[in-house]
Design an enzyme around this catalytic site. Structure first.
Site, PDB file in Angstrom:
ATOM      1  N   LEU A   1       0.591  -1.058  -0.225  1.00 22.76           N
ATOM      2  CA  LEU A   1       0.319  -0.144  -0.296  1.00 22.76           C
ATOM      3  C   LEU A   1       1.060   1.289   0.175  1.00 22.76           C
ATOM      4  O   LEU A   1       1.186   1.805   0.546  1.00 22.76           O
ATOM      5  CB  LEU A   1      -1.209   0.064   1.262  1.00 22.76           C
ATOM      6  CG  LEU A   1      -1.773  -1.229   1.833  1.00 22.76           C
ATOM      7  CD1 LEU A   1      -3.081  -1.307   2.697  1.00 22.76           C
ATOM      8  CD2 LEU A   1      -2.621  -0.922  -0.738  1.00 22.76           C
ATOM      9  N   HIS A   2       1.456   1.410  -1.357  1.00 22.81           N
ATOM     10  CA  HIS A   2       2.062   2.751  -1.028  1.00 22.81           C
ATOM     11  C   HIS A   2       1.598   3.502  -1.554  1.00 22.81           C
ATOM     12  O   HIS A   2       0.125   3.888  -1.465  1.00 22.81           O
ATOM     13  CB  HIS A   2       3.155   2.937  -2.653  1.00 22.81           C
ATOM     14  CG  HIS A   2       2.905   1.902  -3.649  1.00 22.81           C
ATOM     15  ND1 HIS A   2       2.680   3.218  -5.040  1.00 22.81           N
ATOM     16  CD2 HIS A   2       2.568   1.070  -4.534  1.00 22.81           C
ATOM     17  CE1 HIS A   2       1.521   2.120  -5.803  1.00 22.81           C
ATOM     18  NE2 HIS A   2       2.385   1.273  -5.591  1.00 22.81           N
ATOM     19  N   LEU A   3       2.197   4.977  -2.246  1.00 18.34           N
ATOM     20  CA  LEU A   3       1.067   5.976  -2.586  1.00 18.34           C
ATOM     21  C   LEU A   3      -0.453   6.181  -2.915  1.00 18.34           C
ATOM     22  O   LEU A   3      -0.862   6.168  -2.635  1.00 18.34           O
ATOM     23  CB  LEU A   3       2.445   7.380  -3.431  1.00 18.34           C
ATOM     24  CG  LEU A   3       1.273   8.817  -3.203  1.00 18.34           C
ATOM     25  CD1 LEU A   3       1.031   9.058  -1.505  1.00 18.34           C
ATOM     26  CD2 LEU A   3       2.672   9.421  -3.848  1.00 18.34           C
TER      27      LEU A   3
ATOM     28  N   ALA B   1      -2.575   3.651  -1.340  1.00 18.85           N
ATOM     29  CA  ALA B   1      -3.027   4.305  -0.070  1.00 18.85           C
ATOM     30  C   ALA B   1      -4.165   5.270   0.309  1.00 18.85           C
ATOM     31  O   ALA B   1      -4.901   5.956   0.167  1.00 18.85           O
ATOM     32  CB  ALA B   1      -1.990   4.360   0.576  1.00 18.85           C
TER      33      ALA B   1
END
Length: 87
Positions: free
Chosen positions: A14-16, A19
């Site tokens: 769940l990176h940028l 997210a």
């Protein structure tokens, strides 16, 4: 209160981008929406909190919805999870 265990399938976790999708979509609901990672409770409406949790691929988390529109919020979480949170 509703809860559902989901395994994160995104290659980079769940990176940028994913997210951001979660925080944006969950912000539309009045219910309290929490991501539970081990003993951590993360506000699913906060981009910073989600990124700070460093949730990796294959990690199992629990999404918890509590409030008047919890059914709709959980349905949206399930929909997003099927789409790998916009990835």
């Amino acid at each position: 209160m509703l809860s559902k265990k989901i395994q994160i399938q995104n290659e980079a976790g769940l990176h940028l981008r994913p997210a951001g999708v979660i925080a944006k979509e969950m912000g539309k609901f009045s219910s309290k929406i929490t991501i539970i990672l081990e003993k951590k409770r993360i506000n699913a409406k906060s981009l910073i909190n989600i990124i700070s949790a460093c949730i990796k691929k294959d990690t199992e988390v629990i999404f918890e919805c509590d409030g008047e529109d919890e059914d709709a919020a959980m349905a949206k979480i399930e929909e997003l999870a099927k789409m790998n949170f916009g990835e």
